[in-house]
Enzyme design. Structure first.
Site, mmCIF file in Angstrom:
data_model
loop_
_atom_site.group_PDB
_atom_site.id
_atom_site.type_symbol
_atom_site.label_atom_id
_atom_site.label_comp_id
_atom_site.label_asym_id
_atom_site.label_seq_id
_atom_site.Cartn_x
_atom_site.Cartn_y
_atom_site.Cartn_z
ATOM 1 N N CYS A 98 0.834 -1.202 0.000
ATOM 2 C CA CYS A 98 0.000 0.000 0.000
ATOM 3 C C CYS A 98 0.870 1.255 0.000
ATOM 4 C CB CYS A 98 -0.909 -0.032 1.232
ATOM 5 S SG CYS A 98 -1.908 1.445 1.434
ATOM 6 N N CYS A 141 -0.358 4.058 2.284
ATOM 7 C CA CYS A 141 -0.074 3.813 3.709
ATOM 8 C C CYS A 141 1.401 4.058 4.031
ATOM 9 C CB CYS A 141 -0.391 2.365 4.081
ATOM 10 S SG CYS A 141 -1.976 1.778 3.495
ATOM 11 N N ASP A 142 2.288 3.588 3.173
ATOM 12 C CA ASP A 142 3.703 3.506 3.558
ATOM 13 C C ASP A 142 4.652 4.382 2.747
ATOM 14 O OD1 ASP A 142 2.987 1.609 5.470
ATOM 15 O OD2 ASP A 142 3.188 -0.046 4.057
#
Ligand SMILES: Cc1cc2nc3c(=O)[nH]c(=O)nc-3n(C[C@H](O)[C@H](O)[C@H](O)COP(=O)(O)OP(=O)(O)OC[C@H]3O[C@@H](n4cnc5c(N)ncnc54)[C@H](O)[C@@H]3O)c2cc1C
Length: 314
Positions: free
Chosen positions: A131, A134-135
Site C-alpha cells: 500500500c 499507507c507507507d
C-alpha cells in the site's frame, strides 16, 4: 435467531459492530481466521484519524473490538464456511456453530496477492509493502521498487515518486498492461525506471529492513541482485468471497457488488470494506463503509418490522 450477523473483525466489521451494538441490535460478529484483519500485520497506522502519533495495527484492532463489546456486540472466534442467502432468515454455517440472521453484513476483506518468495513475510512492514498510500511517506529520500505492470502498479509507482529518489518498476512481461495515459506519464517521469521480463525470487534484508532483491530474467534465466530500500507489491487482490459465490452478485474480480448504501443484490445482506471496494482499500474507508452498512441493516430491520426509521431514503 440474530438480528445482525457480521462477518469479519477488520475495521469494516468492527465499525459495523459498534454501530449495530449502539442501535441495540446485539450483533454477533465472527472473527474469521485473521482477527483484526489486515491492519494487524502492520506495525504502524499513521493515517487513521485520531492518532496523531500513529497507532500499531494490533492496538487499533483491540481498541475497536473493546469498543464494540462495550455496547453489547458478541464477538466470537468462528469462520463462515457456507451461507444460504436464498431464503429469509439467512443461514450461516461456520466451523464451530450455525447461525440464523435477519440481516448480514459481510466484511471479510480482501488479501493483497503476495509474491510468495523467501524473505517477503519477514519484511512486511519493514520494507515490504502492499500500500503506497499507507507507507510511501516512510520512503522519503529512499530508493524503492514496485512489482507489477497493471494500472495500480503504475499509479502507485507514480505516487511513490513524490517521496522516493527513484522508483524501479519490475514486470514479468516486456510491456505494461496499464492504460496508455498511465504508461505515458510513467515514461515521462524521470524518477521511474523499468526492469522488464523479470520476477523477484527473494527479498534480501539487513537488520531492520530490506536491502536488496534477487531477480530472475524470465527470458535469459539470468539472476541478479538489485539494491533497494523497499518493495511495493501490486499484483492484485484476492477478495474473501469464495463462501458467497452463487449467493450474491460478484463482479469480474470477485468483489461483492454494492450500491451507494452498501446493499448487495439480496435485500438484508450488506457488504463493507475491502471485500466490495475496488479503489480505496484503506482502514478508514472500510470503517466508513462499515458504519453505513450497520445503519442500513438497522433501517432494513425497522422496515421489516413495520417501524418508522428516521431519514427514510429512496
Ligand atoms: C501490510 C498492510 C499495511 C496496511 N497499512 C495501512 C495503513 O497504514 N493505513 C490504512 O488505512 N490502511 C492500511 N492497509 C489497508 C487496510 O488494512 C485495509 O484496507 C483494511 O484492513 C480493510 O478492512 P476490512 O475490514 O474491509 O477487511 P480486513 O482488514 O481484511 O478484515 C477482514 C476480516 O474478515 C475476516 N474473515 C475473512 N473471511 C471470513 C469468513 N469466511 N468468516 C468470517 N470472517 C472472515 C478476517 O478474519 C478479518 O477479520 C494496510 C494493508 C496491509 C496488507
Amino acid at each position: 435467531m440474530e438480528d445482525v450477523v457480521i462477518l469479519g473483525t477488520g475495521p469494516a466489521g468492527l465499525t459495523a459492530a459498534i454501530y449495530a451494538a449502539r442501535a441495540e441490535l446485539a450483533p454477533v460478529v465472527l472473527r474469521g481466521d485473521q482477527p483484526g484483519g489486515q491492519v494487524t500485520i502492520t506495525d504502524a497506522i499513521d493515517n487513521f484519524p485520531g492518532f496523531p502519533n500513529g497507532i500499531a495495527g494490533f492496538e487499533l484492532f483491540q481498541s475497536m473490538e473493546k469498543q464494540a463489546e462495550r455496547f453489547g456486540a458478541k464477538i466470537v472466534s468462528d469462520t463462515a464456511i457456507e451461507v444460504d442467502f436464498k431464503n429469509h432468515p439467512f443461514k450461516i454455517k461456520a466451523r464451530e456453530n450455525a447461525y440464523q440472521a435477519k440481516s448480514v453484513i459481510i466484511a471479510t476483506g480482501s488479501d493483497p496477492r503476495k509474491l510468495n518468495v523467501p524473505g517477503e513475510k519477514e519484511y512486511v512492514g519493514k520494507g515490504v509493502s502492499y500500500c503506497a498510500t499507507c507507507d510511501g511517506f516512510f520512503f522519503k529520500g529512499k530508493k524503492v521498487v514496485v512489482v507489477g505492470g497493471g494500472d495500480s502498479a503504475v499509479e502507485e509507482g507514480l505516487f511513490l515518486t513524490k517521496f522516493a529518489t527513484s522508483v524501479t518498476l519490475i514486470h514479468r512481461r516486456d510491456r505494461l498492461r496499464a492504460h496508455a495515459h498511465l504508461q505515458s506519464r510513467a515514461n515521462a517521469n524521470e524518477k521511474m525506471n523499468f526492469i522488464w521480463d523479470s520476477v523477484v525470487t527473494e527479498v534480501l534484508g539487513k537488520e531492520g529492513g530490506v536491502q536488496a532483491l534477487r531477480l530472475q530474467n524470465l527470458k535469459t534465466q539470468a539472476e541478479s541482485i538489485f539494491d533497494t530500500d523497499g518493495v511495493f507489491v501490486f499484483i492484485g487482490h484476492i477478495p474473501n468471497t469464495q463462501v458467497f459465490k452463487g449467493q450474491i452478485k460478484l463482479d469480474e474480480s470477485d468483489l461483492i457488488i454494492t450500491d451507494r448504501r452498501q446493499r448487495t443484490d439480496v435485500p438484508g445482506v450488506f457488504a463493507a470494506g475491502d471485500v466490495q471496494d475496488p479503489i480505496y482499500k484503506q482502514a478508514i474507508s472500510s470503517a466508513g463503509a462499515g458504519c453505513m452498512a450497520a445503519m442500513e441493516a438497522e433501517r432494513f430491520l425497522a422496515e421489516q418490522a413495520g417501524e418508522a426509521y428516521p431519514g427514510k431514503l429512496e
